[in-house]
Write an enzyme that holds these catalytic residues in place. Structure first.
Site, PDB file in Angstrom:
ATOM      1  N   ASP A  49       0.818  -1.212   0.000  1.00 13.64           N
ATOM      2  CA  ASP A  49       0.000   0.000   0.000  1.00 13.64           C
ATOM      3  C   ASP A  49       0.863   1.279   0.000  1.00 13.64           C
ATOM      4  OD1 ASP A  49      -2.439   1.295   0.182  1.00 13.64           O
ATOM      5  OD2 ASP A  49      -2.561   1.180   2.374  1.00 13.64           O
TER       6      ASP A  49
ATOM      7  N   ASP B 124       3.249   5.831  -4.493  1.00 16.00           N
ATOM      8  CA  ASP B 124       2.418   7.004  -4.256  1.00 16.00           C
ATOM      9  C   ASP B 124       3.275   8.269  -4.194  1.00 16.00           C
ATOM     10  OD1 ASP B 124       0.730   8.962  -3.418  1.00 16.00           O
ATOM     11  OD2 ASP B 124       0.150   8.005  -1.532  1.00 16.00           O
TER      12      ASP B 124
ATOM     13  N   GLU C 142      -0.810   6.833  -7.599  1.00 16.09           N
ATOM     14  CA  GLU C 142      -1.782   7.815  -7.097  1.00 16.09           C
ATOM     15  C   GLU C 142      -1.507   9.169  -7.728  1.00 16.09           C
ATOM     16  OE1 GLU C 142      -2.825   7.579  -2.965  1.00 16.09           O
ATOM     17  OE2 GLU C 142      -2.956   9.753  -2.749  1.00 16.09           O
TER      18      GLU C 142
ATOM     19  N   GLU D 217      -1.373   8.758   6.007  1.00 15.83           N
ATOM     20  CA  GLU D 217      -0.966   7.441   5.515  1.00 15.83           C
ATOM     21  C   GLU D 217       0.531   7.307   5.725  1.00 15.83           C
ATOM     22  OE1 GLU D 217      -2.120   8.434   1.557  1.00 15.83           O
ATOM     23  OE2 GLU D 217      -0.085   8.589   0.838  1.00 15.83           O
TER      24      GLU D 217
ATOM     25  N   HIS E 112      -8.281   9.261   4.290  1.00  8.28           N
ATOM     26  CA  HIS E 112      -8.040   8.105   5.165  1.00  8.28           C
ATOM     27  C   HIS E 112      -8.635   8.379   6.534  1.00  8.28           C
ATOM     28  CE1 HIS E 112      -4.370   7.301   2.490  1.00  8.28           C
ATOM     29  NE2 HIS E 112      -5.215   6.333   2.270  1.00  8.28           N
ATOM     30  N   GLY E 113      -9.248   7.362   7.103  1.00  2.96           N
ATOM     31  CA  GLY E 113      -9.809   7.514   8.443  1.00  2.96           C
ATOM     32  C   GLY E 113     -11.305   7.796   8.387  1.00  2.96           C
TER      33      GLY E 113
ATOM     34  N   HIS F  29      -9.482   4.901  -2.537  1.00  2.55           N
ATOM     35  CA  HIS F  29      -8.791   4.905  -1.230  1.00  2.55           C
ATOM     36  C   HIS F  29      -9.718   5.475  -0.167  1.00  2.55           C
ATOM     37  CE1 HIS F  29      -4.476   3.802  -1.813  1.00  2.55           C
ATOM     38  NE2 HIS F  29      -4.957   3.733  -3.043  1.00  2.55           N
ATOM     39  N   GLY F  30      -9.370   5.200   1.072  1.00  5.48           N
ATOM     40  CA  GLY F  30     -10.145   5.777   2.179  1.00  5.48           C
ATOM     41  C   GLY F  30     -11.566   5.268   2.219  1.00  5.48           C
ATOM     42  N   GLY F  31     -11.737   3.955   2.027  1.00  7.35           N
ATOM     43  CA  GLY F  31     -13.080   3.364   1.971  1.00  7.35           C
ATOM     44  C   GLY F  31     -13.855   3.460   3.283  1.00  7.35           C
ATOM     45  N   SER F  32     -13.153   3.515   4.401  1.00  4.97           N
ATOM     46  CA  SER F  32     -13.855   3.519   5.696  1.00  4.97           C
ATOM     47  C   SER F  32     -14.749   4.746   5.830  1.00  4.97           C
ATOM     48  CB  SER F  32     -12.841   3.516   6.847  1.00  4.97           C
ATOM     49  OG  SER F  32     -12.095   2.330   6.803  1.00  4.97           O
TER      50      SER F  32
ATOM     51  N   ASP G 195      -9.386   0.128   5.712  1.00  7.26           N
ATOM     52  CA  ASP G 195      -8.492  -0.123   6.839  1.00  7.26           C
ATOM     53  C   ASP G 195      -9.130   0.283   8.166  1.00  7.26           C
ATOM     54  OD1 ASP G 195      -6.258  -0.696   8.354  1.00  7.26           O
ATOM     55  OD2 ASP G 195      -5.173   1.117   7.828  1.00  7.26           O
ATOM     56  N   THR G 196      -9.381   1.583   8.325  1.00  9.49           N
ATOM     57  CA  THR G 196      -9.819   2.103   9.631  1.00  9.49           C
ATOM     58  C   THR G 196     -11.046   1.362  10.183  1.00  9.49           C
ATOM     59  OG1 THR G 196      -8.978   4.238   8.903  1.00  9.49           O
ATOM     60  CG2 THR G 196     -10.385   4.246  10.850  1.00  9.49           C
TER      61      THR G 196
HETATM   62  O1  LIG Z   1      -6.934   3.903   1.702  1.00 13.13           O
HETATM   63  C1  LIG Z   1      -6.671   3.146   2.617  1.00 13.13           C
HETATM   64  C2  LIG Z   1      -5.403   2.417   2.645  1.00 13.13           C
HETATM   65  O2  LIG Z   1      -4.597   2.791   1.581  1.00 13.13           O
HETATM   66  C3  LIG Z   1      -7.618   2.840   3.709  1.00 13.13           C
HETATM   67  O3  LIG Z   1      -8.330   3.977   4.069  1.00 13.13           O
HETATM   68  P1  LIG Z   1      -9.342   3.934   5.331  1.00 13.13           P
HETATM   69  O4  LIG Z   1      -8.485   3.698   6.531  1.00 13.13           O
HETATM   70  O5  LIG Z   1     -10.015   5.257   5.354  1.00 13.13           O
HETATM   71  O6  LIG Z   1     -10.270   2.787   5.087  1.00 13.13           O
HETATM   72  O1  LIG Z   2      -2.974   4.344   3.773  1.00 12.89           O
HETATM   73  C1  LIG Z   2      -3.422   4.134   4.834  1.00 12.89           C
HETATM   74  C2  LIG Z   2      -3.591   2.838   5.459  1.00 12.89           C
HETATM   75  O2  LIG Z   2      -4.656   2.988   6.346  1.00 12.89           O
HETATM   76  C3  LIG Z   2      -2.333   2.334   6.116  1.00 12.89           C
HETATM   77  O3  LIG Z   2      -2.133   3.013   7.272  1.00 12.89           O
HETATM   78  P1  LIG Z   2      -0.793   2.817   8.177  1.00 12.89           P
HETATM   79  O4  LIG Z   2       0.325   3.551   7.485  1.00 12.89           O
HETATM   80  O5  LIG Z   2      -1.185   3.379   9.480  1.00 12.89           O
HETATM   81  O6  LIG Z   2      -0.529   1.326   8.229  1.00 12.89           O
HETATM   82 ZN   LIG Z   3      -1.364   9.176  -1.055  1.00 14.08          ZN
HETATM   83 ZN   LIG Z   4      -4.859   4.786   0.913  1.00 15.50          ZN
END
Ligand SMILES: O=C(CO)COP(=O)(O)O
Ligand SMILES: O=C[C@H](O)COP(=O)(O)O
Ligand SMILES: [Zn+2]
Ligand SMILES: [Zn+2]
Length: 415
Positions: free
Chosen positions: A165, A200, A230, A238, A282-283, A321-324, A345-346
């Site tokens: 990632d 990225d 990206e 990130e 993200h988040g 990206h940032g699906g959460s 992820d989050t």
């Molecule tokens: O884009 C992500 C990892 O690259 C995940 O984003 P989220 O943590 O917002 O789901």
């Molecule tokens: O890009 C974001 C992902 O949520 C990965 O996050 P991280 O760098 O905290 O592992």
């Molecule tokens: Zn980026």
């Molecule tokens: Zn991401």
């Protein structure tokens, strides 16, 4: 000891189920050790499932039906996803526990899956006690995680894309180290260790981003390895890079920029995808704070189609990206415009926590000491504090959240 052996399930066949099905019923039950040896021999081989002729699903376009897939299988799976309007969730994994929680969800939902490690997640795989000078822990951890995923994924009988990632400019030595491992693996096995990587350079000057990404694609292409790039910035944080204060316009990529990427990369290899920013962050934030515009992705596809003058309506493979924290409507809109991968992820970090949190809160009187609980002061608590019990609770809640995503992204039952 003898009793333990008697409890060992000799009738469990570890083979992927399509092989299992191919055993005539008259055959004696395979001892586990033989079955395991057979599984090891067959994992990652090109095996056609017995139900191929009746199965009208994504497996039909794959030469390797189970375990980590690479090369044309990745391309064919993502093409299939685009045509059939689903996206594959890319789950950030940091441990064997989060890997198996993810695999279990995808297996139960009959879905393909992407498992990815961030630079920090890879270092965690190595162990927080290992120095990360010169990306040592992130490289070693990514390789360890990849080998683990490669060896266990066939036991879940689903195709898995093994990905890494992000990777900002300052982390390029991490990508270089992984590519060296890919090349070594390629020399030995004819395929790279990882199915794909992400680069990225979205915070850098656009020309440099595209030119450098192209150089990396040139390195990956002989291995038929996928590269995600990206352009336009994902907000939030990130890899320890803080994008919370970036200019709002950078969060929305322009169609001209996307086409520039396509123009530079497509002569090198067809194995690439673009994480275009459409307000992604993200988040998870307070509702209303993140404004996604997935319809912009439709404009990118239309612009690229016109420029390339191709028949295909959606020539680009796009990544969300940032699906959460995003809604099903936002996912569906993105997918309708050619999103084939959604990063999550989050929400899963939180889901993993909830199972463990609730267990600890509910069982607090059973885990306060090794011996003694409300059922008696001499009662041992071993079965309550065994990590296989409480960590498992996190796996269950993480799995359940992934199943929700598989349903939201229309990935469930696509195999
Ligand atoms: O884009 C992500 C990892 O690259 C995940 O984003 P989220 O943590 O917002 O789901
Ligand atoms: O890009 C974001 C992902 O949520 C990965 O996050 P991280 O760098 O905290 O592992
Ligand atoms: Zn980026
Ligand atoms: Zn991401």
């Amino acid at each position: 000891m003898i009793q333990k052996e008697q409890h060992f399930p000799t009738n469990i066949c570890f083979l992927p189920c399509h092989l299992n099905l191919s055993l005539p019923p008259s055959l004696p039950i395979q001892p586990a050790s033989l079955a395991l040896r057979s599984f090891i021999n067959h994992s990652n081989l090109n095996i056609s499932p017995i139900n191929q002729s009746v199965n009208m699903g994504a497996l039909d376009v794959l030469s390797r039906k189970s375990g980590v897939i690479v090369g044309d299988d990745v391309l064919n799976l993502l093409k299939y996803a685009k045509e059939h309007k689903f996206a594959i969730p890319a789950i950030n994994v940091t441990s064997s526990s989060t890997v198996v929680a993810s695999l279990e969800a995808a297996r139960d939902a009959k879905s393909p899956l992407i498992l990815q490690m961030s630079q920090g997640g890879a270092a965690y795989f190595a162990g927080k006690g290992v120095s990360n000078t010169d990306q040592f822990a992130s490289i070693a951890g990514a390789i360890a995680g990849a080998n683990y995923i490669r060896s266990i994924a066939p036991a879940y009988d689903i195709p898995v894309i093994l990905h890494t990632d992000h990777c900002a400019k300052k982390l390029l030595p991490w990508l270089d180290g992984m590519l060296a491992a890919d090349e070594k693996y390629f020399a030995e096995h004819g395929e790279p260790l990882f199915s794909s990587h992400m680069i990225d350079l979205s915070e850098e000057d656009k020309e440099w981003n595209i030119a450098t990404t192209k150089k990396y694609l040139q390195r990956a292409a002989p291995m038929k390895q996928w590269l995600e790039m990206e352009i336009g910035i994902t907000g939030g944080e990130e890899d320890g890079v803080d994008n919370t204060g970036v200019d709002n316009n950078s969060l929305y990529t322009q169609p001209e920029d996307i086409y520039e990427v396509y123009k530079a990369l497509s002569p090198v290899s067809p194995y690439f995808s673009i994480a275009a920013a459409f307000g992604n962050v993200h988040g998870v934030y307070k509702p209303g704070n993140v404004k996604l515009h997935p319809e912009l992705l439709g404009k990118h596809q239309a612009y690229a189609k016109e420029k390339i003058n191709c028949k295909e309506d959606k020539p680009l493979f796009l990544v969300f990206h940032g699906g959460s924290g995003s809604s099903k409507e936002e996912f569906t809109a993105g997918i309708s415009h050619g999103v084939v991968k959604v990063n999550l992820d989050t929400d899963l970090q939180y889901a993993y926590l909830t199972g463990i949190r609730d267990y600890v809160l509910n069982k607090k009187d059973f885990i306060a000491s090794q011996v003694g609980n409300p059922e008696g002061e001499d009662k041992p608590n071993k079965k309550y504090f065994d990590p296989r019990v409480w960590v498992r609770e996190g796996e269950k809640t993480m799995s359940a959240r992934i199943k929700e995503a598989l349903s939201d992204f229309n990935t469930a039952n696509q195999l």
